[in-house]
Design an enzyme around this catalytic site. Sequence first.
Site: not given
Ligand code: GLN
Length: 480
Positions: A78, A153, A177
């Site tokens: 990532k 994400s 994410s």
């Molecule tokens: N969807 C969640 C957010 O928007 C999780 C993001 C994450 O785990 N980095 O914050």
Amino acid sequence: MIDLSSLTIKKAHDHLMKGDFTAVDLAKTYLAQIEKKNKDINAYLEVFADVLEQAAVADKRIAEGKSTLLTGIPLAIKDNILIEGRHAGSASKILEGYIATYDATAIKKLKAAGAVFLGRTNMDEFAMGGSNENSAYGPVHNPHDEARVSGGSSGGSAASVAMNGALAALGSDTGGSVRQPASFCGVVGLKPSYGRISRNGLMAMGSSLDQIGPITKNVEDSEILYSFLKGNDPMDSTTLPDKINSTATDEKMKSGKKLTIGVPMHLMKEGVDADVLKNYNEAIERYKSLGYEIKEVTLPNSGYALAVYYVLMPAEASSNLARFDGIKYGMHVDGENLIDDYVQTRTAGFGKEVRRRIILGNYILSAGYYDAYYNKANLVSELIRSDYEKAFEEVDLILTPTSPLPAFKIGEKLADPLQMYLADIFTVTANLTSMPAISLPSGVVMKEGKSLPLGVQLTAPLYREDLLFTVGKDFLNEKV
Ligand code: GLN
């Protein structure tokens, strides 16, 4: 021809050991697949130019008999995890031109094991989002239906594995994410207990919630990667030595008894898609048929989890992102004076969602509202944790869907951030409670002629990743 679709880390390792193919052959096969797929999927932001050189080093190591399980294994990383000398950008314009000056501890460990890095994967900008549409470089398309999101994400990481463009990948998980894109893309995603994998070299979003996690094709691979990544790190004071106190669960396992899985049926209400619910009930039935005891549990404060998460996370993120001032890293836009430099750079460099959360976070942390929001959210977070601790006195693990919805259409939720946040309902609690959770592929649902993957999530008590692996392998019928 190497058949990538059925390959796992373990199988690839066995082939490399037997000399059926070399690490260079394997890397070439992945590069060809990426070449074929990435223009449509957009999972990779960059494919590294030196992949074959890395693979050649791995082959040399294998020839010398010094290989590990990960030597020559091609991985995707990532874009918020630092690899020394390479660009790292969190899919944000503000980091354009930034080259990492050191290796994240997780990367150091993978390098020491001889893994091959294929490239850096697309993501929601600074890991804020659940659909990968917040990337400055365009959304990631779901390999199962390109009109739909990959989840986020870590959407690029999940899609890279699902499109057979990497054998496994690293993502990061602050509120789901790793797990949510894994479930949308039909692969396995693990969020370890807080403190299990070093955050050194992971760009910070919500520091009390962030964890690096592996995205893999099966549970065994997840366990393999986790075993290389975990451990105490002097560079991250929140990491812990690997020690588990024996519990009643261990006694049960020793005596060969099956474990008890808790199901919080009171959370399966409006907002949970009918197909997801059906699939969840099937997963419960599957565990029953495997001999597990199923017991209903209540988590009374779970209804507050999203509200708590969306107070704590922007608060921490707004403070973490203060370092991107146009001076220390990446982009710089000249203003009329220093303050104006900050304003111009941050306005040009950050996308909409990031700016939204910075504004929200600064408000939450402001002198007048700190007590009302930030402190309150921390208190409620404690209640949520104690709900789980109580439930774990009765059951060994807890099962929920990973996401209340299957992958939705690209663009469908963009206009309404609240709708997007609601999709995190089942995942944020593991981050708030620090507990480990894994998303397992649990079948598919047909939508508009395409079969979309669904996922279920197992949560275990703190530091019990081992339970997730054992019970997860059972579910996927992997030989234990
Ligand atoms: N969807 C969640 C957010 O928007 C999780 C993001 C994450 O785990 N980095 O914050």
